[in-house]
Design a protein around this motif. Structure first.
Motif, PDB file in Angstrom:
ATOM      1  N   VAL A  88     123.966  53.018  21.749  1.00 54.63           N
ATOM      2  CA  VAL A  88     123.023  53.336  22.820  1.00 54.63           C
ATOM      3  C   VAL A  88     121.656  53.514  22.173  1.00 54.63           C
ATOM      4  O   VAL A  88     121.477  54.363  21.303  1.00 54.63           O
ATOM      5  CB  VAL A  88     123.423  54.624  23.554  1.00 54.63           C
ATOM      6  CG1 VAL A  88     122.520  54.841  24.759  1.00 54.63           C
ATOM      7  CG2 VAL A  88     124.876  54.566  23.977  1.00 54.63           C
ATOM      8  N   ARG A  89     120.697  52.721  22.576  1.00 53.16           N
ATOM      9  CA  ARG A  89     119.362  52.791  21.972  1.00 53.16           C
ATOM     10  C   ARG A  89     118.315  52.492  23.018  1.00 53.16           C
ATOM     11  O   ARG A  89     118.612  52.018  24.125  1.00 53.16           O
ATOM     12  CB  ARG A  89     119.240  51.797  20.813  1.00 53.16           C
ATOM     13  CG  ARG A  89     119.490  50.349  21.191  1.00 53.16           C
ATOM     14  CD  ARG A  89     119.116  49.406  20.055  1.00 53.16           C
ATOM     15  NE  ARG A  89     119.488  48.021  20.314  1.00 53.16           N
ATOM     16  CZ  ARG A  89     118.804  47.178  21.070  1.00 53.16           C
ATOM     17  NH1 ARG A  89     117.693  47.603  21.685  1.00 53.16           N
ATOM     18  NH2 ARG A  89     119.196  45.933  21.249  1.00 53.16           N
ATOM     19  N   ARG A  90     117.080  52.786  22.646  1.00 52.56           N
ATOM     20  CA  ARG A  90     115.966  52.438  23.531  1.00 52.56           C
ATOM     21  C   ARG A  90     115.764  50.926  23.534  1.00 52.56           C
ATOM     22  O   ARG A  90     115.919  50.268  22.505  1.00 52.56           O
ATOM     23  CB  ARG A  90     114.690  53.147  23.088  1.00 52.56           C
ATOM     24  CG  ARG A  90     114.767  54.644  23.351  1.00 52.56           C
ATOM     25  CD  ARG A  90     113.521  55.373  22.928  1.00 52.56           C
ATOM     26  NE  ARG A  90     113.652  56.788  23.270  1.00 52.56           N
ATOM     27  CZ  ARG A  90     113.096  57.371  24.315  1.00 52.56           C
ATOM     28  NH1 ARG A  90     112.330  56.672  25.125  1.00 52.56           N
ATOM     29  NH2 ARG A  90     113.269  58.648  24.569  1.00 52.56           N
ATOM     30  N   SER A  91     115.409  50.421  24.688  1.00 54.23           N
ATOM     31  CA  SER A  91     115.251  48.972  24.822  1.00 54.23           C
ATOM     32  C   SER A  91     114.023  48.483  24.065  1.00 54.23           C
ATOM     33  O   SER A  91     113.025  49.205  23.920  1.00 54.23           O
ATOM     34  CB  SER A  91     115.132  48.593  26.298  1.00 54.23           C
ATOM     35  OG  SER A  91     116.282  49.004  27.004  1.00 54.23           O
ATOM     36  N   GLU A  92     114.109  47.255  23.600  1.00 54.73           N
ATOM     37  CA  GLU A  92     113.009  46.601  22.908  1.00 54.73           C
ATOM     38  C   GLU A  92     112.653  45.326  23.648  1.00 54.73           C
ATOM     39  O   GLU A  92     113.454  44.794  24.429  1.00 54.73           O
ATOM     40  CB  GLU A  92     113.409  46.287  21.458  1.00 54.73           C
ATOM     41  CG  GLU A  92     113.852  47.514  20.666  1.00 54.73           C
ATOM     42  CD  GLU A  92     114.555  47.132  19.372  1.00 54.73           C
ATOM     43  OE1 GLU A  92     114.815  45.925  19.174  1.00 54.73           O
ATOM     44  OE2 GLU A  92     114.851  48.039  18.571  1.00 54.73           O
ATOM     45  N   SER A  93     111.459  44.825  23.369  1.00 58.21           N
ATOM     46  CA  SER A  93     111.035  43.598  24.052  1.00 58.21           C
ATOM     47  C   SER A  93     111.964  42.429  23.718  1.00 58.21           C
ATOM     48  O   SER A  93     112.130  41.510  24.529  1.00 58.21           O
ATOM     49  CB  SER A  93     109.596  43.255  23.669  1.00 58.21           C
ATOM     50  OG  SER A  93     109.470  43.119  22.263  1.00 58.21           O
ATOM     51  N   ALA A  94     112.585  42.481  22.533  1.00 61.68           N
ATOM     52  CA  ALA A  94     113.497  41.398  22.146  1.00 61.68           C
ATOM     53  C   ALA A  94     114.749  41.371  23.020  1.00 61.68           C
ATOM     54  O   ALA A  94     115.480  40.377  23.033  1.00 61.68           O
ATOM     55  CB  ALA A  94     113.889  41.562  20.676  1.00 61.68           C
ATOM     56  N   ASP A  95     114.999  42.462  23.755  1.00 64.70           N
ATOM     57  CA  ASP A  95     116.173  42.508  24.641  1.00 64.70           C
ATOM     58  C   ASP A  95     115.938  41.768  25.954  1.00 64.70           C
ATOM     59  O   ASP A  95     116.885  41.591  26.733  1.00 64.70           O
ATOM     60  CB  ASP A  95     116.545  43.960  24.969  1.00 64.70           C
ATOM     61  CG  ASP A  95     116.909  44.766  23.730  1.00 64.70           C
ATOM     62  OD1 ASP A  95     117.393  44.165  22.759  1.00 64.70           O
ATOM     63  OD2 ASP A  95     116.695  45.995  23.739  1.00 64.70           O
TER      64      ASP A  95
END
Length: 1138
Positions: A16-23
């Protein structure tokens, strides 16, 4: 890692992590028709950019398994984002939902097999990550049925109006997924469960040991309490608190804002109610009380209780705040809860709700003090300011610096909502129980194009997804210290209520402090904002470019400032606080570079950075206007003004005169002590006051004979008032002021002594001050082997010619023999030197010393006094460590241990700024949990010293008004082999030194620029020329080929052409990297073809790019680079423009 299980039994390990633009691409592929029916059509990149919190579940391959985005307002245009609270309360039973405790789900997508498990895991993670969060709502104008997973997670909000608004309205409560912990008094039976926690974590916050716990629990009374927290009946945390606090032990902290943690005792209160040992009075307070009451002596008693023990299971750390209301109930008469932790220990989640108290400047206590005030238990409301708030705001800011400016802007807001320049203003107040405790005034950012061009804000935001009117500047910010924990919420609310997405804070240097805003406290902003790096600027030939130049908004000069940014997605981004005391000795390029890296870590907040510098920050004077010394072009005064050093680094002015390794402190001239957990020594080398040889000049003694004698002694006599040894900007400023006041208008001689480039830049400064050349004597000691002033003999000859043309008298191979013929040296009136012929005697009005560069004596004495290994330099290993693990060294002060057998390489051989950056990269894994510690080197690699690639740079203004710049690759010193000679084919020379347009480029065997020398009467575009270093000649317009064809007559003019500007852009290196990735995909295919065509002599490496696919990829990449950076490169035509 967490394990998710699908209904069919399939298991998947997820993070579980914060979303990144690469997602974005993975998220977009998961959007189903059912999700679109509920949330509407979404632009994923825009959603990630504007979301307050975006969470992604990723599997072991980092594929997106699920995603959810959360905002501080409902989906779509159902209601204005500033009005959702009254909207919900009017139409639904949602009075418990507030901006502080509520978020709104704007998108949820997941792989079909894991939808139910994913939404549960995301909700658990979000509630766990945001302690204040109580409710997550799904309110959307798209009336559609929820998919089963969401329907199971959310319950409908009860409607109050019929017919009400056509919308979906659901709510999810914390209690269902991540309930608050149950707190109860500890019992002796809990001992084993508590001991299990201690064994697992060993997180003790006092000097006691766990075996005291049973006695501690049994000994509970009115002053001492213990409690445990439970989850599902299992003990997961323990706390021990006491009101028996000796506040006298906290005198090392700045407690004035908290009343010293004391409470005034009413005059009619019996004295025996005050506990012994808890009374502390101050003379000033007693006097004030006596004056106000007319008689009597006031008394004070402790108003604080402290946390002795605290331990919590790491899976429940974010719920540590559940203890705080409980412990305050135990002490209803006390207002402060305090806790102390050792400085090296990392800050754990409980402390994020507390206020860190600053140390006094004289403090050496190895602990940090944190305070929580009872009023912080309440909720904070943010709303637009109204005229009735004026008196409360005036009281709030009374006594603060620039408070009048804040009140003037507030009045402008009340009158016209604009400042005197017509720029829109907005003002918001923070209140608790109707009391105003904070104010924020924001101003529309009018210079966003300048900021975008000069600061790397695009590291944190996608600029194209923010409208121009969504950028605002923090004009003023004041918040009472007790409510620091609400700072992020305050800025989140300001962004929502102001309809803004980005807030910027400008911090101007001390010499332009009138530009600054009324900010209290600045640390509160830095705890929320990210520091933004300045960008390297292209120096444009504006006249030649004409209408193709960038806009005046970009090229117009502005006063430099350090910039911080707060965006919507950063308002819920946690920062890791580092309290370790990191002390840097020496404001050298290496030290400043090291501090710069630490200050610009966006997710780290270093609270205890200290710089020990003889004259303070070098940014406090203007390098360019001072002269005297050459420059490495590492930091100009403008560069330093754009760094947040003044606000992030504590300054101790003075010289290091001792190191106590046992007690871990540095002794500074004046007697002050600076305690450290990590000490970095980077004092560099300094010119030392020359010690006369004292030889009898009546005897035939030559310089050559004296050189054969043992090394020179250190000068210990009185330093003449007119002898200036110049080592930094402050020395030069002092010399400049003295010369103007005491020398320029007279007829005495100026003696300049030394044999570095600095003697020539000093001569040019003297000439520019109006000192006639015939009054200047340049005395050159014998040159050191392998260390010429100028590596280019053409330049050296031109400089000597210009010096002699200015009538400066040059004396070579001289050693100082006597000052004032051996009599008292102050003031210095004559000096004598030995030469290889007759002795030289000179009358002297001022003596400028630029000789004998070595380790400062006080630094040397400090190093050997604490038994660090010193071998003509401070000895370090390949990872900067000395013989003490807590002490590092870097820069020219150091040398590598002899075990490396690399005496020819030292840090002085390299770019000092790059060395400082590598030092920071080496130490950061000690503090940054997101970085994995470096692997131990293999035995073969353990004996290799690090080598660096950035250029060594030297520049300055030389006699004759020539501007000099020399850029070269690092090279070893004292090589036993003969130096490698450059092939004539690799040398490109245009212009002549006599005409002041000399330019020499040297290419290495790979056709990369490895040396650049400029000698010009015109100002040099230094930033542009530094970008040329390391570039292939083909990138520079087929430089070598054109030169051989006679098409390049002047490199200065050639490199001013508009096509070069793309190469000078600070993001060109990223573009190069992208091109390398494109070409690498075709390398394997080309090698196979080259093997098959081995007999074909016409096969060239360039042929691998002749296929249409590769050429199209290269063209597309170039077009994207020029289009994306069009604001700085408007002289290039982009696709679709013609």
């Amino acid at each position: 890692m967490r394990i998710l299980t699908s209904p069919s039994g399939q298991e998947e390990s997820v993070t579980v992590r914060r979303s990144e633009s690469a997602d974005a691409q993975g998220i977009d592929s998961l959007i189903s028709p059912a999700a679109r029916a509920v949330f509407g059509r979404v632009n994923v990149i825009h959603l990630l950019e504007k979301a307050n919190l975006a969470v992604t579940l990723a599997n072991e391959k980092d594929d997106v398994l699920a995603h959810a985005s959360f905002f501080d307002h409902p989906v779509g245009g159902l209601v204005d984002q500033t009005l959702w609270e009254p909207f919900l309360q009017k139409h639904f039973r949602a009075e418990q939902c507030t901006p502080l405790n509520t978020l709104f789900l704007h998108l949820f997508v997941a792989q079909p097999n894991f939808t139910a498990a994913s939404i549960k895991e995301i909700m658990r993670a979000v509630f766990n990550a945001v302690p204040e969060l109580e409710y997550i709502c799904l309110v959307s104008p798209n009336v559609s049925g929820l998919e089963p997973a969401l329907d199971e997670m959310f319950v409908p909000l009860q409607r109050l109006t019929d017919p009400g608004p056509q919308c979906l309205a659901f709510i999810c409560s914390r209690q269902e997924h991540c309930p608050r912990l149950h707190i109860r008094p500890a019992r002796v039976e809990d001992h084993d469960d508590i001991m299990r926690l201690f064994v697992e974590q060993k997180k003790l916050l006092s000097v006691h040991q766990p075996y005291f716990l049973a006695e501690l629990i049994e000994a509970q009374n009115e002053e001492n309490h213990t409690a445990v927290c439970e989850s599902d009946g299992v003990t997961v945390g323990f706390i021990s608190v006491t009101s028996d606090v000796d506040l006298k032990q906290l005198h090392s902290f700045e407690l004035s804002e908290f009343g010293g943690l004391y409470k005034q005792i009413k005059q009619d209160e019996p004295a025996d109610e005050v506990e012994p040992g808890k009374i502390q009075t101050s003379d000033s307070q007693q006097q004030e009380e006596t004056q106000s009451t007319g008689a009597g002596r006031p008394s004070e008693k402790s108003n604080a209780f402290c946390i002795q023990f605290f331990i919590v299971d790491k899976n429940y750390e974010m719920r540590s705040v559940d203890f705080i209301p409980y412990v305050f109930k135990l002490f209803p008469d006390l207002d402060f809860c305090i806790i102390t932790v050792p400085t090296p220990s990392p800050e754990f989640p409980l402390l994020q709700s507390f206020i860190r108290v600053l140390h006094r400047s004289t403090s050496s206590l190895p602990h940090e003090l944190y305070v929580f005030h009872r009023t912080g238990l309440g909720s904070l409301e943010v709303r637009p300011a109204v005229a009735a708030d004026r008196p409360a705001v005036s009281d709030l800011v009374k006594g603060l610096r620039l408070n009048e400016s804040l009140l003037q802007d507030l009045d402008c807001f009340y009158e016209a909502c604009r400042d005197p320049e017509g720029v829109p203003l907005q003002a918001f107040v923070a209140q608790v129980h109707t009391q105003v405790v904070g104010i924020v005034i924001v101003r529309d950012e009018q210079d966003i194009e300048f900021i975008r061009a000069h600061y790397n804000i695009e590291k944190f935001i996608y600029f194209s997804h923010h409208r121009y009117e969504e950028h605002a500047q923090i004009r003023h910010f004041v918040l009472k210290s007790s409510f620091q924990r609400f700072t992020k919420h305050l800025f989140k609310e300001v962004l929502r209520l102001a309809h803004r997405s980005c807030l910027y804070h400008r911090l101007y240097p001390p010499d332009r402090s009138q530009e600054n805003s009324c900010i209290h406290h600045l640390d509160f902003i830095f705890n929320c904002a990210v520091p933004v790096r300045p960008r390297r600027q292209i120096i444009y030939p504006l006249e030649e470019l004409g209408v193709n130049a960038p806009s005046r908004q970009i090229t117009e000069d502005q006063a430099p400032f350090a910039l911080s940014l707060i965006s919507r997605k950063l308002t819920m981004e946690p920062k890791i606080t580092i309290n370790a005391r990191i002390v840097v000795v020496g404001a050298s390029d290496t030290g400043l570079s090291f501090l710069e890296v630490l200050c610009f870590c966006p997710h780290l907040r270093f609270n205890n950075l200290t710089l020990v510098s003889t004259h303070g920050f070098p940014s406090d004077c203007n390098h360019e206007d001072v002269g005297f010394l050459s420059t490495s072009h590492a930091y100009s005064s403008r560069d330093l003004a754009q760094l947040p050093l003044h606000s992030c680094v504590n300054l101790v002015t003075g010289k290091m005169v001792g190191i106590n390794r046992k007690s871990q402190y540095v002794l500074v001239s004046g007697g002050s002590r600076v305690s450290y957990d990590h000490l970095v020594l980077c004092t560099g080398l300094q010119y030392q006051v020359p010690c006369p040889t004292g030889v009898d000049l009546s005897q035939p003694v030559t310089t050559s004979q004296l050189q054969a004698r043992p090394a020179q002694r250190r000068y210990t006599g009185p330093v003449p008032s007119n002898l200036f040894t110049l080592n930094d900007c402050y020395d030069c400023m002092a010399a400049r002021r003295w010369l103007r006041a005491n020398f320029v208008e007279l007829e005495d001689n100026a003696v300049v002594y030394g044999n570095s480039i600095d003697v020539f830049t000093t001569i040019e400064t003297l000439l520019s001050l109006g000192v006639q050349g015939y009054r200047i004597h340049l005395v050159l000691p014998p040159p050191e082997p392998g260390a010429p002033c100028f590596s280019d003999p053409v330049v050296e000859k031109a400089v000597m010619t210009a010096t002699e043309k200015a009538e400066v008298q040059v004396h070579r191979d001289c050693l100082l023999a006597h000052m004032n013929n051996g009599e008292h040296p102050d003031p210095l009136t004559c000096v004598s030197f030995t030469t290889d012929a007759e002795p030289l005697h000179l009358h002297c009005g001022v003596f400028i010393n630029l000789s004998n560069k070595r380790v400062d004596y006080d630094a040397f004495k400090s190093i050997i006094g604490c038994f660090l290994v010193f071998d003509s330099r401070l000895v370090i290993n390949a990872t900067f460590h000395t013989s003490d693990a807590a002490i590092c060294g870097a820069g020219p002060l150091t040398k590598f241990s002899r075990c490396y057998h690399a005496d020819e390489w030292t840090h002085g051989s390299f770019n000092s700024k790059e060395v400082g950056q590598d030092l920071a990269a080496t130490l950061l894994p000690l503090f940054d949990p997101t970085q994995e510690p470096a692997d131990d080197p293999t035995p073969e690699m353990d004996r290799l010293v690090p080598l660096y690639k950035q250029a060594k740079i030297q520049g300055g203004k030389l006699p004759g008004g020539y501007n000099y710049l020399h850029v070269t690759k690092p090279s070893a010193a004292n090589l036993t082999a003969p130096p490698v000679k450059h092939l004539q084919d690799g040398v490109i020379v245009t212009g002549r030194v006599e005409t002041g347009n000399y330019f020499c480029l040297q290419l290495d065997c790979y056709d990369l620029v490895e040396t650049l020398t400029c000698f010009s009467l015109k100002p040099l575009p230094v930033s542009n020329y530094l970008s040329v270093y390391g570039k292939h000649q083909q990138l520079l317009g087929q430089l070598s080929t054109r030169y051989q064809q006679g098409l390049i007559q002047d490199l200065h003019s050639f490199l001013r052409q508009s096509w070069c500007l793309a190469v000078y852009h600070d993001r060109f290196s990223d573009f190069e990297q992208e091109l390398r990735q494109i070409t690498s995909t075709t390398d394997h295919r080309w090698r196979q073809q080259a093997t098959e065509d081995a007999d074909d002599s016409d096969v060239l490496p360039q042929d691998r790019l002749k296929d249409a696919e590769s050429r199209a990829a290269l063209r597309s990449s170039a077009a994207k680079y020029l289009t994306y950076n069009r604001n700085l490169l408007p002289m290039f035509a982009c696709p679709g423009q013609l």
